[in-house]
Design a protein around this motif. Structure first.
Motif, short mmCIF file in Angstrom:
data_model
loop_
_atom_site.label_atom_id
_atom_site.label_comp_id
_atom_site.label_asym_id
_atom_site.label_seq_id
_atom_site.Cartn_x
_atom_site.Cartn_y
_atom_site.Cartn_z
N GLN A 229 0.83 -1.21 0.00
CA GLN A 229 0.00 0.00 0.00
C GLN A 229 0.86 1.26 0.00
O GLN A 229 0.55 2.23 -0.70
N ASN B 258 0.88 4.25 -2.71
CA ASN B 258 0.79 5.66 -2.33
C ASN B 258 1.93 6.48 -2.91
O ASN B 258 1.75 7.62 -3.35
N SER C 230 -4.09 1.10 -4.45
CA SER C 230 -4.30 1.58 -3.08
C SER C 230 -5.61 1.06 -2.51
O SER C 230 -5.65 0.56 -1.38
N PRO D 257 -2.75 9.33 0.42
CA PRO D 257 -1.37 8.89 0.18
C PRO D 257 -0.33 9.69 0.95
O PRO D 257 0.72 9.17 1.33
#
Length: 308
Positions: free
Chosen positions: A50, A54, A95, A277
């Protein structure tokens, strides 16, 4: 007007200068953990991917937008613009997919004692890396197809869409339908799953809190298990993601529906899209307070090894 433009420039600059180090710090932390233990926990593995997604979003959307608001306009040609936008879409999809996977996995983990899901969790832990790799490959192929199709059709349309740092030719109905079917509908489904699993975890945590309070009243003291502390951390991340993702979807919908949308709406959409993010890693750092300690110890050991 000059004041607001200056404020926008500073906001985007802050997003980039905090988001990139924040995501890289967490990636660095997980690499340190992997180097020590030679394996990552499933939640850490998902979070690592993740943070990588980001980072892609910030580098492909945040950096060009920041350069645009600071005065550098239309510095990307059509091919570069399509490539940058493909990376943005890819990072956004990755994401939300990793967030959904993290939320569902944690919901299964904390409910395994109540429901007969232990066998499923064992299988999920075993193949979690394969699932994530499959998601990466799938969305790379989808966005590659969109990018190639846009380049093939680039001479057939004259209507353009201005992003500040570049302009692209508007997509036709075929690509819009494909994008809705392959990207937007799955994203909506994943967001529903995130909301459901987050609500499920909240119910379990509430019942656990009631049991803890009962235990404290009868036995004097009690401590939450690491499992439930980790769930609280992930819930904080999920709530942050859902809040910014909902606002981003609303602003994107307004841009799609309004033909002559204002420049301010584009700026607000970019700011909201970059908020998770950029600030999401700090939500985790706030709960995992030992991250900076691990990083500093690792750097100190490396420097000591090099010098001595």
């Amino acid at each position: 007007m000059d004041f607001w433009i200056l404020a926008i420039r500073i906001i985007f600059l802050v997003q980039n200068t905090t988001g990139i180090p924040g995501n890289f710090s967490l990636l660095f932390y997980y690499l340190i953990v992997y180097q020590k233990e030679c394996i990552l926990k499933p939640t850490d593995l998902i979070l690592m991917h993740q943070m990588a997604a980001n980072t892609l979003i910030i580098l492909s959307a945040g950096v060009p937008q920041t350069m645009a608001v600071w005065g550098l306009k239309q510095f990307l040609n059509h091919l570069e613009c399509e490539l940058i936008l493909s990376i943005q879409r890819f990072g956004r999809s990755m994401s939300i997919c990793t967030t959904c996977l993290l939320s569902i996995f944690q919901a299964m983990t904390i409910s395994s004692r109540k429901f007969c899901w232990k066998d499923h969790i064992v299988k999920a832990v075993k193949y979690i890396g394969c699932y994530i790799s499959l998601i990466w490959v799938l969305y790379i192929l989808i966005n590659f197809i969109f990018c190639v199709y846009a380049l093939i059709k680039m001479d057939n349309k004259n209507v353009t869409r201005d992003f500040g740092y570049c302009s692209i030719i508007e997509n036709d109905k075929i690509i819009e339908i494909l994008y809705a079917a392959l990207v937007m509908c799955p994203e909506f489904f994943f967001s529903v799953l995130i909301a459901w699993s987050s609500g499920f975890m909240i119910v379990i945590l509430y019942r656990h809190k009631q049991r803890v309070q009962h235990t404290m009243s009868t036995h004097g003291s009690s401590r939450n298990s690491p499992e439930f502390r980790a769930t609280q951390n992930i819930l904080a991340l999920m709530s942050t993601f859902l809040a910014f993702y909902t606002l981003s979807s609303i602003s994107r919908g307004c841009i799609a529906l309004l033909y002559n949308h204002s420049w301010w709406l584009m700026i607000v959409n970019q700011f909201i899209s970059l908020s998770f993010p950029s600030f999401g890693p700090f939500v985790l750092m706030n709960h995992y307070s030992n991250i900076s300690g691990h990083i500093l110890v690792w750097i100190r050991n490396k420097i000591h090894f090099i010098l001595f």
